[in-house]
Design a protein around this motif. Structure first.
Motif, PDB file in Angstrom:
ATOM      1  N   PRO A  19       0.834  -1.221   0.000  1.00  0.00           N
ATOM      2  CA  PRO A  19       0.000   0.000   0.000  1.00  0.00           C
ATOM      3  C   PRO A  19       0.862   1.263   0.000  1.00  0.00           C
ATOM      4  O   PRO A  19       0.511   2.272  -0.611  1.00  0.00           O
ATOM      5  N   GLY A  25      -1.376   4.284   1.115  1.00  0.00           N
ATOM      6  CA  GLY A  25      -1.402   4.449   2.566  1.00  0.00           C
ATOM      7  C   GLY A  25      -0.195   3.773   3.181  1.00  0.00           C
ATOM      8  O   GLY A  25       0.786   3.477   2.488  1.00  0.00           O
ATOM      9  N   GLY A  27       2.232   0.966   4.924  1.00  0.00           N
ATOM     10  CA  GLY A  27       2.473  -0.470   4.888  1.00  0.00           C
ATOM     11  C   GLY A  27       2.062  -1.062   6.228  1.00  0.00           C
ATOM     12  O   GLY A  27       1.601  -0.337   7.118  1.00  0.00           O
ATOM     13  N   ALA A  30       1.906  -3.155  13.409  1.00  0.00           N
ATOM     14  CA  ALA A  30       0.829  -3.436  14.372  1.00  0.00           C
ATOM     15  C   ALA A  30       0.808  -2.400  15.482  1.00  0.00           C
ATOM     16  O   ALA A  30       1.854  -2.014  16.009  1.00  0.00           O
ATOM     17  N   SER A  31      -0.391  -1.974  15.851  1.00  0.00           N
ATOM     18  CA  SER A  31      -0.560  -1.071  16.998  1.00  0.00           C
ATOM     19  C   SER A  31      -0.215  -1.791  18.288  1.00  0.00           C
ATOM     20  O   SER A  31      -0.349  -3.012  18.384  1.00  0.00           O
ATOM     21  N   GLU A  52     -12.192   1.281  11.716  1.00  0.00           N
ATOM     22  CA  GLU A  52     -10.729   1.257  11.709  1.00  0.00           C
ATOM     23  C   GLU A  52     -10.286   1.328  10.253  1.00  0.00           C
ATOM     24  O   GLU A  52     -10.588   0.428   9.452  1.00  0.00           O
ATOM     25  N   GLY A  54      -7.755   0.858   7.608  1.00  0.00           N
ATOM     26  CA  GLY A  54      -6.533   0.064   7.480  1.00  0.00           C
ATOM     27  C   GLY A  54      -6.454  -0.866   8.677  1.00  0.00           C
ATOM     28  O   GLY A  54      -5.612  -0.701   9.559  1.00  0.00           O
ATOM     29  N   GLU A  75      -9.958  -2.378   4.809  1.00  0.00           N
ATOM     30  CA  GLU A  75      -8.591  -2.827   4.518  1.00  0.00           C
ATOM     31  C   GLU A  75      -8.434  -3.010   3.010  1.00  0.00           C
ATOM     32  O   GLU A  75      -9.280  -3.609   2.362  1.00  0.00           O
ATOM     33  N   ILE A  76      -7.336  -2.492   2.488  1.00  0.00           N
ATOM     34  CA  ILE A  76      -7.111  -2.542   1.043  1.00  0.00           C
ATOM     35  C   ILE A  76      -6.435  -3.849   0.618  1.00  0.00           C
ATOM     36  O   ILE A  76      -6.509  -4.236  -0.541  1.00  0.00           O
ATOM     37  N   ASP A  97     -10.621   0.791  -0.413  1.00  0.00           N
ATOM     38  CA  ASP A  97      -9.712   1.910  -0.160  1.00  0.00           C
ATOM     39  C   ASP A  97     -10.393   2.843   0.850  1.00  0.00           C
ATOM     40  O   ASP A  97     -11.503   3.324   0.613  1.00  0.00           O
ATOM     41  N   PHE A 112      -3.892   3.937  12.212  1.00  0.00           N
ATOM     42  CA  PHE A 112      -2.434   3.860  12.407  1.00  0.00           C
ATOM     43  C   PHE A 112      -1.856   3.891  10.996  1.00  0.00           C
ATOM     44  O   PHE A 112      -1.745   2.864  10.321  1.00  0.00           O
ATOM     45  N   GLN A 113      -1.601   5.119  10.524  1.00  0.00           N
ATOM     46  CA  GLN A 113      -1.074   5.311   9.174  1.00  0.00           C
ATOM     47  C   GLN A 113       0.232   6.099   9.279  1.00  0.00           C
ATOM     48  O   GLN A 113       0.751   6.268  10.380  1.00  0.00           O
TER      49      GLN A 113
HETATM   50  C1  LIG Z   1       0.381   0.399   9.983  1.00  0.00           C
HETATM   51  S1  LIG Z   1      -0.840  -0.817   9.469  1.00  0.00           S
HETATM   52  C2  LIG Z   1      -1.997  -0.729  10.832  1.00  0.00           C
HETATM   53  C3  LIG Z   1      -2.742  -2.020  11.052  1.00  0.00           C
HETATM   54  C4  LIG Z   1      -3.754  -1.961  12.196  1.00  0.00           C
HETATM   55  N1  LIG Z   1      -4.659  -0.850  12.015  1.00  0.00           N
HETATM   56  C5  LIG Z   1      -3.081  -1.817  13.529  1.00  0.00           C
HETATM   57  O1  LIG Z   1      -3.124  -0.692  14.058  1.00  0.00           O
HETATM   58  O2  LIG Z   1      -2.497  -2.788  14.044  1.00  0.00           O
HETATM   59  C6  LIG Z   1      -1.685   0.066   8.163  1.00  0.00           C
HETATM   60  C7  LIG Z   1      -2.725  -0.748   7.442  1.00  0.00           C
HETATM   61  O3  LIG Z   1      -3.434   0.111   6.548  1.00  0.00           O
HETATM   62  C8  LIG Z   1      -3.702  -0.596   5.343  1.00  0.00           C
HETATM   63  N2  LIG Z   1      -3.929   0.397   4.292  1.00  0.00           N
HETATM   64  C9  LIG Z   1      -3.008   1.207   3.712  1.00  0.00           C
HETATM   65  N3  LIG Z   1      -3.598   2.026   2.811  1.00  0.00           N
HETATM   66  C10 LIG Z   1      -4.919   1.725   2.826  1.00  0.00           C
HETATM   67  C11 LIG Z   1      -6.040   2.231   2.120  1.00  0.00           C
HETATM   68  N4  LIG Z   1      -5.905   3.235   1.200  1.00  0.00           N
HETATM   69  N5  LIG Z   1      -7.257   1.709   2.379  1.00  0.00           N
HETATM   70  C12 LIG Z   1      -7.398   0.707   3.293  1.00  0.00           C
HETATM   71  N6  LIG Z   1      -6.370   0.171   3.987  1.00  0.00           N
HETATM   72  C13 LIG Z   1      -5.137   0.686   3.769  1.00  0.00           C
HETATM   73  C14 LIG Z   1      -2.454  -1.452   5.151  1.00  0.00           C
HETATM   74  O4  LIG Z   1      -2.691  -2.545   4.279  1.00  0.00           O
HETATM   75  C15 LIG Z   1      -2.166  -1.880   6.595  1.00  0.00           C
HETATM   76  O5  LIG Z   1      -2.833  -3.071   6.904  1.00  0.00           O
END
Ligand SMILES: C[S@@+](CC[C@H](N)C(=O)[O-])C[C@H]1O[C@@H](n2cnc3c(N)ncnc32)[C@H](O)[C@@H]1O
Length: 164
Positions: A19, A25, A27, A30-31, A52, A54, A75-76, A97, A112-113
């Motif tokens: 991603p 967004g 990669g 984990a939080s 949530e 992503g 989740e993408i 997305d 968590f981006q």
């Molecule tokens: C840093 S991880 C956080 C995972 C989870 N939220 C956590 O906090 O443990 C970011 C997640 O966002 C997802 N993601 C990235 N861009 C996205 C988008 N445009 N739409 C949906 N999900 C996205 C990624 O695939 C990844 O699983």
């Protein structure tokens, strides 16, 4: 043998990072669940609709569901979305997305981006969220939103939308 190991490492790295590589967004990472729990207790999520954006493999979403929220994960990545659904069958999991999902019914949004993604998300959140909705961001602050509370030690930040 080395080639197979190298290809496996490459495939896993691509799966985790794609991603970010394609500019959608963050990669995968984990939080800290203790930080998420602290924030959920702080804002009170029972009976609320929590998105949530992503949702990864679903650990935070499952926690939100256990704490009584109507949990919606976006989740993408198809493998992560599937794992998330398996982990929390009663959660709603959207393979989509996050920038294309309307958020007008959200009470709480968890993210968590990466910082650059948070900047882009802030525009959407300020535009679409109700005034009484809150945003919880793990690890990175969100520019251009109104900070309500934070826990610097746990790196978790709670915002409300900024009036436009
Ligand atoms: C840093 S991880 C956080 C995972 C989870 N939220 C956590 O906090 O443990 C970011 C997640 O966002 C997802 N993601 C990235 N861009 C996205 C988008 N445009 N739409 C949906 N999900 C996205 C990624 O695939 C990844 O699983």
């Amino acid at each position: 043998m080395y080639i197979i190991a190298l290809l496996a490492v490459l495939a896993v790295s691509l799966h985790m990072l794609w991603p970010h590589i394609v500019g959608k967004g963050a990669g995968y990472g984990a939080s800290n669940l203790r930080a998420a729990k602290w924030a959920f207790e702080h804002v009170g999520i029972e009976g609320k609709t929590l998105y949530e954006l992503g949702c990864g493999y679903g650990s935070v979403l499952a926690l939100a569901y256990k704490m009584g929220a109507r949990a919606v994960g976006v989740e993408i990545d198809p493998i992560r979305a599937l794992m998330c659904k398996l982990r929390c069958p009663r959660c709603r999991v959207l393979l989509a997305d996050m920038f294309k999902i309307p958020l007008n019914d959200a009470d709480v949004v968890y993210i968590f981006q990466y910082p650059s993604v948070n900047r882009k998300l802030a525009e959407k959140l300020n535009k679409e969220l109700r005034k009484d909705a809150v945003v919880v961001s793990y690890y990175w602050e969100v520019p251009d939103m109104q900070l309500l509370s934070k826990n610097d030690k746990m790196k978790i930040y709670i915002y409300k939308p900024k009036s436009l």
